[in-house]
Write an enzyme that holds these catalytic residues in place. Structure first.
Site, PDB file in Angstrom:
ATOM      1  N   ASP A  97      -2.343  -1.460  -5.264  1.00 24.50           N
ATOM      2  CA  ASP A  97      -2.096  -2.886  -5.427  1.00 24.50           C
ATOM      3  C   ASP A  97      -3.372  -3.526  -5.953  1.00 24.50           C
ATOM      4  OD1 ASP A  97      -0.645  -5.332  -5.119  1.00 24.50           O
ATOM      5  OD2 ASP A  97       0.361  -4.444  -3.389  1.00 24.50           O
ATOM      6  N   ASP A 199      -0.884  -8.146  -8.204  1.00 18.01           N
ATOM      7  CA  ASP A 199      -0.456  -9.173  -7.260  1.00 18.01           C
ATOM      8  C   ASP A 199      -0.737 -10.587  -7.753  1.00 18.01           C
ATOM      9  OD1 ASP A 199       0.264  -9.943  -4.357  1.00 18.01           O
ATOM     10  OD2 ASP A 199      -1.726 -10.832  -4.581  1.00 18.01           O
ATOM     11  N   HIS A 329       7.999  -6.109   0.283  1.00 16.67           N
ATOM     12  CA  HIS A 329       7.254  -6.467   1.493  1.00 16.67           C
ATOM     13  C   HIS A 329       7.190  -7.968   1.747  1.00 16.67           C
ATOM     14  CE1 HIS A 329       4.449  -7.050  -1.768  1.00 16.67           C
ATOM     15  NE2 HIS A 329       3.654  -7.728  -0.963  1.00 16.67           N
ATOM     16  N   ASP A 330       7.589  -8.774   0.771  1.00 15.14           N
ATOM     17  CA  ASP A 330       7.528 -10.234   0.888  1.00 15.14           C
ATOM     18  C   ASP A 330       8.898 -10.865   1.089  1.00 15.14           C
ATOM     19  OD1 ASP A 330       4.785 -10.648   0.694  1.00 15.14           O
ATOM     20  OD2 ASP A 330       4.804 -10.753  -1.487  1.00 15.14           O
TER      21      ASP A 330
END
Length: 555
Positions: A97, A199, A329-330
């Site tokens: 990431d 990200d 994951h969000d």
């Protein structure tokens, strides 16, 4: 031009919740290594790891204190090197990431900026003088409150953070900052990475000088998105990063891109785009209210979902390959966000999986998705770890909602839904850890777990394996990867159907309702490539679909 990553399947790992190898309650890199054969058998080719860098975990690792170090909670750099090597043995690739809109306030750069705000490192961030106790602008942080925070030890200065106050934004206007970022990217690529997931990258370009926008809530602040819509020139930064870091290594990169303008899509993911791909967030954002989660749509109808995915497919066309997801994951679990409660069953979970997986683009699987993990039934805010959920709970209360209503909204959208530990078996803590898990395990692990599905030929896990195998079948691969997309019978309610056409003619179709239906076919069926039920009933050019039946046909 064909690329090595075009026909791949990506699997996202949230390391903290994947598998704990040492019993401390936190998933780790050795735990990931121990599950590589499972992931290979699933059909995953590329593994994206959410951050494992050294971090105080104010935002679960998206606040990086050292870009060159692995956090001891997750293991060592030696473990990371071992993971890259073991993946390579299995013809798999590792994505890290890339979090470079901001770092941690514990990063050396920020610590030096605090010591000398007027020095070199002060210019690594956005540090402004306080004037009459006013902030330079009225932007609201993604996690609530002002984007401005007093600089530690300097009551006359403040710094910018679009996210948590422990995540100061890096000043990308400063070429020294960019070069430090690029140096780090190249360092990791030299280690053997396959690439990066990038990200929150759209945030690196600010509209300067700082200015207010019309307030959109009673707090007198406005969403950061207003500024992003107004900001121009991000291409300079992204183009430079691609040319200096990604293209020389033929890296696979996928951007977390919101607010892109339609005329910029080619710039982002075209032939010489900044990234290899970017995520489709159309359905993720649909139904969300700027007032907060409490005013948002908890579950999308089949028509909502169809509208979103078809819009993205037609918007992107053949410009590039979008990355398709139903969760990450969000976000809450896809089977809970895109399937109405009364329709949720094994067949409808398979249907949702099949519909998104064979769209034009790169399919991403998030950990636990392959076994149909569901949202947690949170009964108290004390169960919540996620900072954005805590903020949205307060937003709901401030809007006059009851504690019960605020909890309902927080529970429906909480990022913790996706962060509960992976359910490996029926043993204590779902086999995730021998210790105390950092986040509560979903109590439904006795019914939903990997072990029980591994030997069940009709399980969701088995269906995912069939999907990855079909997408890679030599005979059909080019059609699934490069074939054109076209909606089919778009006006039929609760029917999601489309064709993929290249060397073969393929129809992908799902009946997302509790009633059977008959659907006219576009041609004579040559092969049934996939079916989530026992039989396919075709007669006189018409298919009879059972409730929640999903099929892929060659015609």
């Amino acid at each position: 031009m064909k690329k090595w990553w075009h026909d791949k399947v990506v699997y996202q790992i949230y390391p903290k919740s994947f598998y704990d190898s040492n019993g401390d309650g936190i998933g780790d890199i050795p735990g990931i290594i121990s599950k590589l054969d499972y992931l290979k058998e699933l059909g995953a080719d590329i593994l994206w790891l959410s951050p494992v860098y050294k971090s105080p975990l104010a935002d679960q690792g998206y606040d990086i204190a050292d870009y060159y170090a692995i956090d001891p909670r997750f293991g060592t750099m030696k473990d990371m090197d071992c993971l890259i090597a073991e993946a390579k043995k299995r013809d798999m690739y590792i994505l890290m990431d890339l979090v470079v809109n901001h770092c941690s306030d514990e990063h050396e750069w920020f610590q030096k900026a605090v010591q000398d705000p007027e020095g070199k490192y002060g210019n690594f961030f956005y540090i402004e003088d306080k004037k009459d106790d006013r902030t330079p602008c009225n932007w609201r942080s993604y996690f609530g409150g002002s984007v401005w925070e007093e600089l530690p030890g300097h009551s006359d200065k403040q710094y910018l953070h679009l996210f948590h106050k422990k995540q100061p934004d890096l000043n990308w206007e400063n070429p020294e900052v960019r070069e430090e970022v690029f140096k780090n990217i190249r360092w990791w690529m030299e280690k053997g990475l396959g690439g990066f997931r990038i990200d929150a990258i759209i945030n690196i370009k600010k509209k300067l000088p700082f200015q207010d926008y019309p307030a959109d809530r009673s707090d007198g602040m406005c969403s950061v998105e207003r500024m992003l819509e107004d900001a121009d020139g991000i291409g300079k930064f992204l183009g430079e990063m691609a040319e200096k870091c990604f293209h020389p290594y033929d890296a696979f990169t996928v951007g977390e891109v919101f607010n892109e303008k339609e005329d910029e899509i080619c710039d982002f993911i075209g032939e010489n785009g900044y990234f290899s791909s970017m995520f489709d967030f159309e359905e993720t954002c649909y139904g969300k209210s700027e007032d907060g989660w409490y005013a948002s749509k908890y579950v999308l109808t089949p028509e909502d979902y169809k509208k979103c995915i078809f819009h993205t497919q037609q918007k992107i066309g053949e410009t590039g390959l979008i990355s398709n997801i139903i969760e990450n994951h969000d976000e809450p679990r896809g089977v809970c966000h895109y399937i109405l409660p009364e329709d949720r069953c094994l067949d409808s979970k398979k249907l949702l999986a099949g519909v998104y997986f064979f769209l034009r683009g790169i399919p991403f699987i998030y950990q636990g998705q392959e076994i149909g993990m569901e949202n947690m039934d949170f009964t108290s805010m004390e169960q919540i770890d996620d900072i954005s959920t805590i903020d949205e709970y307060k937003v709901a209360l401030n809007a006059g909602r009851t504690e019960k209503e605020a909890l309902q909204a927080a529970s429906a959208f909480s990022r913790d839904n996706a962060r509960t530990p992976v359910q490996w078996n029926t043993e204590k803590n779902a086999g995730f850890t021998t210790g105390t898990p950092w986040l509560e395990v979903n109590p439904d692990y006795k019914e939903i777990n990997v072990e029980s599905q591994l030997t069940d030929s009709v399980s969701l896990l088995s269906f995912y394996k069939k999907m990855t195998a079909l997408r890679k079948t030599q005979e059909y691969k080019d059609t699934f990867v490069y074939g054109s997309f076209k909606p089919y019978k778009e006006d039929q309610e609760n029917l999601i159907a489309y064709t993929r056409t290249e060397e073969k003619n393929i129809l992908v179709m799902g009946n997302l309702q509790s009633q059977s239906r008959n659907v006219e076919l576009p041609g004579e069926v040559k092969n049934v490539l996939l079916n989530n039920q026992e039989e396919v009933q075709i007669k006189n050019g018409t298919i009879s679909l059972n409730p929640y039946q999903f099929v892929i046909l060659e015609y």
